[in-house]
Design a protein around this motif. Structure first.
Motif, PDB file in Angstrom:
ATOM      1  N   TRP A  59       0.709  -1.362   0.078  1.00 53.76           N
ATOM      2  CA  TRP A  59       0.166  -0.180   0.086  1.00 53.76           C
ATOM      3  C   TRP A  59       0.923   1.311   0.220  1.00 53.76           C
ATOM      4  O   TRP A  59       1.979   1.454   0.678  1.00 53.76           O
ATOM      5  CB  TRP A  59      -1.002   0.106   1.186  1.00 53.76           C
ATOM      6  N   ARG A  60       0.292   2.324  -0.497  1.00 54.97           N
ATOM      7  CA  ARG A  60       0.831   3.651  -0.634  1.00 54.97           C
ATOM      8  C   ARG A  60      -0.165   4.408   0.169  1.00 54.97           C
ATOM      9  O   ARG A  60      -1.270   4.591   0.021  1.00 54.97           O
ATOM     10  CB  ARG A  60       1.114   4.119  -1.946  1.00 54.97           C
ATOM     11  N   ILE A  61       0.418   5.181   1.337  1.00 58.79           N
ATOM     12  CA  ILE A  61      -0.344   6.178   1.970  1.00 58.79           C
ATOM     13  C   ILE A  61       0.262   7.644   1.729  1.00 58.79           C
ATOM     14  O   ILE A  61       1.484   7.908   1.857  1.00 58.79           O
ATOM     15  CB  ILE A  61       0.032   6.004   3.503  1.00 58.79           C
ATOM     16  N   SER A  62      -0.629   8.535   1.214  1.00 55.56           N
ATOM     17  CA  SER A  62      -0.122   9.803   0.857  1.00 55.56           C
ATOM     18  C   SER A  62      -1.273  10.783   1.340  1.00 55.56           C
ATOM     19  O   SER A  62      -2.250  10.654   1.400  1.00 55.56           O
ATOM     20  CB  SER A  62       0.055   9.599  -0.693  1.00 55.56           C
ATOM     21  N   LEU A  63      -0.367  11.936   1.339  1.00 55.95           N
ATOM     22  CA  LEU A  63      -1.232  13.109   1.992  1.00 55.95           C
ATOM     23  C   LEU A  63      -1.634  14.032   0.857  1.00 55.95           C
ATOM     24  O   LEU A  63      -1.215  14.179  -0.374  1.00 55.95           O
ATOM     25  CB  LEU A  63      -0.326  14.314   2.450  1.00 55.95           C
ATOM     26  N   VAL A  64      -2.774  14.636   0.942  1.00 59.90           N
ATOM     27  CA  VAL A  64      -3.618  15.379  -0.185  1.00 59.90           C
ATOM     28  C   VAL A  64      -3.425  16.660   0.441  1.00 59.90           C
ATOM     29  O   VAL A  64      -4.003  17.126   1.669  1.00 59.90           O
ATOM     30  CB  VAL A  64      -5.167  14.938  -0.515  1.00 59.90           C
ATOM     31  N   ARG A  65      -2.789  17.665  -0.225  1.00 60.24           N
ATOM     32  CA  ARG A  65      -2.592  18.987   0.124  1.00 60.24           C
ATOM     33  C   ARG A  65      -3.451  20.049  -0.611  1.00 60.24           C
ATOM     34  O   ARG A  65      -2.933  20.240  -1.791  1.00 60.24           O
ATOM     35  CB  ARG A  65      -0.988  19.124   0.202  1.00 60.24           C
ATOM     36  N   ASN A  66      -4.145  20.884   0.067  1.00 62.56           N
ATOM     37  CA  ASN A  66      -5.032  21.873  -0.889  1.00 62.56           C
ATOM     38  C   ASN A  66      -5.574  21.358  -2.313  1.00 62.56           C
ATOM     39  O   ASN A  66      -5.479  21.888  -2.999  1.00 62.56           O
ATOM     40  CB  ASN A  66      -3.881  23.008  -1.276  1.00 62.56           C
ATOM     41  N   GLY A  67      -5.996  20.040  -2.172  1.00 69.23           N
ATOM     42  CA  GLY A  67      -6.532  19.492  -3.239  1.00 69.23           C
ATOM     43  C   GLY A  67      -5.764  18.875  -4.339  1.00 69.23           C
ATOM     44  O   GLY A  67      -6.082  18.549  -5.626  1.00 69.23           O
ATOM     45  N   ASP A  68      -4.370  19.221  -3.952  1.00 69.21           N
ATOM     46  CA  ASP A  68      -3.278  18.647  -4.747  1.00 69.21           C
ATOM     47  C   ASP A  68      -2.807  17.135  -4.676  1.00 69.21           C
ATOM     48  O   ASP A  68      -2.794  16.990  -3.409  1.00 69.21           O
ATOM     49  CB  ASP A  68      -2.083  19.707  -4.538  1.00 69.21           C
ATOM     50  N   ASP A  69      -3.040  16.516  -5.557  1.00 69.53           N
ATOM     51  CA  ASP A  69      -2.442  15.063  -5.220  1.00 69.53           C
ATOM     52  C   ASP A  69      -1.057  14.829  -5.161  1.00 69.53           C
ATOM     53  O   ASP A  69      -0.654  15.105  -6.161  1.00 69.53           O
ATOM     54  CB  ASP A  69      -3.030  14.221  -6.418  1.00 69.53           C
ATOM     55  N   ALA A  70      -0.480  14.948  -3.935  1.00 71.03           N
ATOM     56  CA  ALA A  70       0.927  14.609  -3.817  1.00 71.03           C
ATOM     57  C   ALA A  70       1.148  13.442  -3.655  1.00 71.03           C
ATOM     58  O   ALA A  70       2.232  13.021  -2.641  1.00 71.03           O
ATOM     59  CB  ALA A  70       1.417  15.688  -2.521  1.00 71.03           C
ATOM     60  N   SER A  71       0.780  12.457  -3.933  1.00 69.19           N
ATOM     61  CA  SER A  71       0.820  10.989  -3.638  1.00 69.19           C
ATOM     62  C   SER A  71       2.196  10.494  -4.131  1.00 69.19           C
ATOM     63  O   SER A  71       2.714   9.627  -3.407  1.00 69.19           O
ATOM     64  CB  SER A  71      -0.313  10.013  -4.211  1.00 69.19           C
ATOM     65  N   ASP A  72       2.894  11.379  -5.061  1.00 72.55           N
ATOM     66  CA  ASP A  72       4.213  10.867  -5.439  1.00 72.55           C
ATOM     67  C   ASP A  72       4.991  11.416  -4.764  1.00 72.55           C
ATOM     68  O   ASP A  72       6.450  11.461  -5.147  1.00 72.55           O
ATOM     69  CB  ASP A  72       4.305  10.843  -6.978  1.00 72.55           C
TER      70      ASP A  72
END
Length: 644
Positions: A211-224
């Protein structure tokens, strides 16, 4: 094609079976359907749900020092290097697998967590690539949850990836709660990047896989960029239940016990026996010699593969399936260079992660807890096992069970007092507590038959326990006859710390009839609340009122202050207590103490120290009859041996 989760088998599935379901429904979501819906929901998630700015979180269990931050996360904004590819992450985590003995989670992260405690379950691993280091989280009998905090840098802003992991007892799955101040994306890297959104403070259930856990910042997908990868493994222990052997000796012992103690078993009512964790000690209950004899029979038999029986419920806590005279063998496993896991003994501060548990006798259960006496291979003598009644059908119950179990363990661990139940061992993997064997509780019928000497001893012993607890800033919050054990030889012992707190302002449950009037205005109990509850208990012991659970007055505590009917019932109970208080004989020294324990105002209520001091100056003189009505208290210049 994404994997269909409903076809996954816990018992015979592959080593890593990726799937997910939402905590809102507690049912498995078909990942194929979820993937189809993901595309249409993604834009809505970005425009509606993802408006919050990520902020720094409060101090957490694991926090990496700034000096350990890698260069891959300190660049500005979009210029921040992207995370390694999925193939690189998969290769990295599989390479770390042989080094992660006993781990349930192997994590690839921009930096290590900082945990220097001696009993740390965080294991640093040597495998790393650019932008990722690896570490493992070990599941042992000591830990059932972890709070992982990952401070990251996104441009000039500090952000935090924070999540809590709770291992579900008896399951390969775990609960993951988003503790960040921004939504998270959970991406299953084993099923073509199927992704779900986890909002703040919400939970998700994940199964073994990558699994990858990623933060979403201001609607921006910063998953990478603002992310970490985890590999969830199957649980690293096994539980095998061995049937009782029908030997002639076992049959004869069982026949003798059944003849002597016929009808001793009973189903305990919810109100009367809530959280009872002690065996009966009456004329019809088996004595210590009988129990020891049966225990020796169970312990002496040879456990063989042919005696293992299949678990009926594959998703609940295995210990709940133990029957009298059956033995559970709990074995920790270790991974050896990709080979099949093998059992291995692991020593801990409270016993061993691998042990045998032989059940002796069923003792009772409530809606939430099951209790039985048993022998633990790492503990001399008999112990009492207290296990939550989690059957695996309602995952929403897991956090509540986990909080209660952890609270009681933490309150009892490291504390030693003669009048407080002793914690002998525990096993976080099954939410099990192993406690000392105690006499019967004070709940012995509708009306009390205790002598005045008994009541004085009970009050002194429990007040002494409260003095000790208050010195440790511990509030019990659930004192009542059913949570106090007593015999003339052992004295009184306080148990069941599942609702105890360290903060008097902290909200907690309780039993309605023992709640103090303080909750009406102060909305809290605190130390005076325990004294009030002991006063209600003492009124029952003195024969001034019947057991409160059978008084005919009840209300829903959750509706107090909200529904008129609940408030009326609560005030009717408090008025009844006032009436019973006025009936106490102020010239009787013991009843005078109880009178002061039931003062309406918390600040005017006698303290636990005051109770012990007052009882120190009294002794009992038997006048006539065996009960409270035939005795009186008189002053003495010397300390009474009954309360010393």
């Amino acid at each position: 094609m994404p994997l269909q989760t409903q076809n996954i088998s816990h018992a015979s599935g592959p080593a890593y079976s990726p799937s997910f379901h939402s905590s809102a429904s507690a049912t498995q979501i078909d990942s194929r359907a979820a993937a189809a819906a993901a595309a249409t929901q993604r834009e809505q998630e970005r425009t509606v749900e993802l408006e919050r700015e990520a902020q720094p979180q409060a101090k957490s269990t694991y926090k990496a020092p700034e000096s350990q931050q890698t260069s891959s996360v300190v660049a500005d904004g979009a210029n921040t290097p992207k995370a390694p590819t999925v193939d690189q992450i998969r290769t990295l985590l599989y390479a770390a697998l042989p080094s992660a003995e006993g781990a349930r989670l192997i994590i690839a992260s921009p930096q290590y967590p900082n945990d220097a405690s001696e009993d740390s379950s965080v294991v640093r691993l040597p495998q790393e690539i650019e932008g990722r280091v690896t570490f493992g989280l070990v599941q042992s009998s000591q830990h059932m949850d972890y709070l992982v905090q990952q401070p990251l840098q996104y441009g000039s802003s500090a952000v935090e990836l924070c999540y809590e992991v709770i291992f579900i007892p008896g399951s390969d799955d775990c609960l993951l709660r988003n503790c960040s101040k921004a939504p998270l994306h959970m991406t299953c890297l084993d099923s073509r990047w199927t992704r779900w959104l986890i909002r703040e403070n919400r939970r998700a259930v994940i199964r073994p896989g990558l699994w990858r856990i990623s933060l979403v910042r201001n609607g921006d997908d910063a998953s990478d960029r603002l992310c970490t990868e985890i590999m969830l493994l199957r649980r690293q222990y096994t539980v095998a239940i061995h049937r009782a052997i029908d030997s002639s000796l076992a049959k004869r012992a069982a026949s003798e016990d059944d003849a002597e103690n016929r009808g001793k078993r009973r189903k305990l009512g919810k109100d009367e026996t809530e959280d009872v964790a002690i065996p009966p000690a009456s004329k019809t209950a088996p004595g210590s010699d009988s129990i020891a004899k049966r225990a020796d029979i169970v312990q002496s038999r040879q456990l063989t593969p042919s005696s293992v029986r299949e678990l009926v419920n594959q998703t609940g806590i295995p210990l709940l399936e133990l029957a009298d005279k059956e033995t559970a063998v709990i074995s920790s496993l270790h991974i050896n260079n990709g080979e099949d896991p093998q059992p291995t003994p692991v020593s801990t501060a409270y016993g061993s992660d691998s042990y045998h548990l032989s059940r002796i006798q069923y003792m009772g259960h409530t809606s939430s807890t099951s209790v039985f006496s048993c022998r633990h291979s790492a503990i001399p003598g008999l112990v009492v096992a207290k296990v939550p009644r989690y059957d695996g059908k309602s995952i929403e119950q897991v956090p509540s069970f986990a909080r209660s179990w952890k609270r009681e363990r933490d309150m009892l661990r490291g504390h030693k007092h003669r009048n407080i139940v002793a914690l002998k061992a525990f096993d976080a993997r099954m939410f099990a507590l192993y406690l000392e064997v105690l006499p019967r509780s004070l709940y012995r019928g509708n009306m009390s038959t205790f002598t005045l000497s008994d009541v004085a001893t009970i009050l002194y012993d429990i007040a002494s326990a409260l003095v000790y607890l208050y010195d440790k800033s511990i509030i019990h919050n659930d004192i009542k006859p059913g949570n106090i054990a007593f015999s003339p030889q052992r004295g009184a012992v306080l148990f069941d710390f599942g609702m105890a707190t360290n903060d008097e302002d902290q909200a907690t449950g309780g039993t309605m009839w023992y709640l103090p009037p303080d909750i009406i205005h102060r909305k809290r109990r605190g130390f005076p609340g325990d004294v009030w509850a002991l006063g209600i208990t003492a009124s029952y012991l003195l024969g001034k009122m019947q057991i409160p659970e059978r008084c005919g007055i009840r209300w829903d505590m959750a509706d107090s202050g909200k529904k008129k009917g609940s408030d009326q019932a609560m005030m009717a109970w408090f008025n009844l207590v006032k009436e019973k208080r006025e009936e106490l004989d102020r010239d009787n020294k013991l009843e005078s103490i109880v009178y002061d324990m039931l003062h309406w105002k918390a600040e005017s209520r006698i303290t636990a120290e005051g109770i012990t001091a007052a009882l120190d100056s009294f002794k009992l003189e038997s006048v006539e009859g065996p009960t409270c009505d035939g005795q009186r208290l008189t002053r003495s210049r010397t300390k009474s041996p009954l309360v010393g």
